[in-house]
Structure formats: C-alpha cells, structure tokens
Design a protein around this motif. Structure first.
Motif, short mmCIF file in Angstrom:
data_model
loop_
_atom_site.label_atom_id
_atom_site.label_comp_id
_atom_site.label_asym_id
_atom_site.label_seq_id
_atom_site.Cartn_x
_atom_site.Cartn_y
_atom_site.Cartn_z
N ALA A 36 0.81 -1.21 0.43
CA ALA A 36 -0.60 -0.09 0.50
C ALA A 36 0.87 0.90 -0.08
N THR A 37 1.76 1.58 0.40
CA THR A 37 2.82 1.96 0.88
C THR A 37 3.47 2.27 -0.68
N ASP A 39 2.25 1.63 -3.87
CA ASP A 39 1.21 2.14 -4.53
C ASP A 39 1.41 3.63 -4.59
N GLY A 40 0.96 3.69 -3.22
CA GLY A 40 1.01 5.76 -2.59
C GLY A 40 2.25 5.87 -3.45
N LYS A 43 1.82 6.72 -7.15
CA LYS A 43 1.22 7.15 -7.61
C LYS A 43 1.38 9.01 -7.47
N LEU A 44 2.09 8.81 -5.99
CA LEU A 44 2.62 10.59 -6.27
C LEU A 44 3.62 10.64 -7.77
N GLU A 113 -2.57 8.54 -12.71
CA GLU A 113 -3.79 8.41 -12.19
C GLU A 113 -4.13 9.93 -12.45
#
Length: 175
Positions: A36-37, A39-40, A43-44, A113
């Motif tokens: 999850a980290t 993936d974030g 995206k950033l 995204e």
C-alpha cells in the motif's frame, strides 16, 4: 543583476519537485516496503512527474526568450564554461528523466492516475520493449542528474559561502 522573477520561480518549483521525486523514486523501488505504501509512492512519483514535465517545458520555453544575466567579470573563463555545461546538462537530464519516466509508465501499460483523473489518456500504447528501454534510460539518467545536481549545489555553495561574489544571490527565491 539577478534572474527575473519567472525564472526564479520556475527554478525553485523545479528544486522542490526534484527534492521530492528523487527520494520517493529511490525509496519506492526498494524491497520490503508494504504494498500500500509502495502504491501510494508510485502514484505520487508518476503524478509529480507529469507536472514536472510541464514545468521543465515551461522553463525551456522561458529560457529561449529570456537570457540569463551575465556572470560577474571576476569569474574565470573555465568556470564560465563549467557553469554553462552543468546548466545545459541539468536541462537535458531533467527533460530526459521526465520523458523517459512518462514513456516507461505509459508503454508499460501502467496508469498515471493524476492525468486519468482529469481526463488525459496515455499518449502512447503499451509496448513492452519500449518500456524496458525507457526504464534503462530513466535509471541511467538518474545517476547523471544526481551528479549534476551535486555539482550545481556545490558550485552555488562555493560562490555563496566561500567567494561571496553574488553569483548565488542571482537565483535566490524572489520572496
């Protein structure tokens, strides 16, 4: 004589983005990070990379019509040449990083995204071979960019702290 306000703003926006992108890019690819980290962070990195590409293109366009102020007469010819070479290299590597990142992601079939959220589709189709080449270019250019940034910051610190000749203040933030 210093740089104009737009040049200074574009410079410092670039600095802020790069100083986020490099650590995020280095960390997000490490093993053992929670998915999850990771993936974030991806995206950033991809979203900021898209903004970064626009900032670099704006800087290049602005620079075409707004020449930098001359260096002080006290700067030796070799230092002038080195400064011009490092600045040119920074522009090249910043652009290569932004373009290769975009090409790697879109031709790898991955979403950006932030662009998708505002209705901007990928400009390139999925092409795994192109994605692999772009990934290699991005990784190699990263090292060149980091080296040039260190040279640029080192020279700015030398002029600002050691020589105190006004070179560093020419690009100081316009606030």
């Amino acid at each position: 004589m210093g740089y104009d306000v737009v040049s200074r703003l574009l410079h410092w926006v670039t600095v802020l983005i790069v100083f986020v992108m490099i650590p995020v890019g280095l960390y997000m690819t490490q093993d053992g990070i929670p998915r999850a980290t990771q993936d974030g962070l991806f995206k950033l990195h991809k979203g900021l990379g898209s903004i970064f590409l626009l900032v670099i293109l704006a800087r290049l366009a602005w620079r075409l019509f707004h020449r930098p102020p001359p260096l002080p007469a006290s700067i030796a010819p070799a230092q002038r040449w080195a400064a011009e070479a490092v600045h040119a290299g920074l522009y090249v590597f910043l652009l290569v990083m932004a373009v290769s990142g975009y090409v790697r992601v879109t031709t790898g079939g991955f979403p950006i995204e932030w662009l998708n959220a505002i209705g901007i589709p990928p400009l390139l189709p999925k092409m795994e071979a192109v994605s692999k080449v772009a990934s290699i270019v991005h990784a190699v250019a990263k090292n060149g960019l980091i080296l040039l940034i260190l040279m640029h910051v080192g020279a700015a610190a030398y002029h600002g702290i050691v020589r105190r000749d006004g070179v560093m203040s020419r690009m100081w933030p316009p606030v």
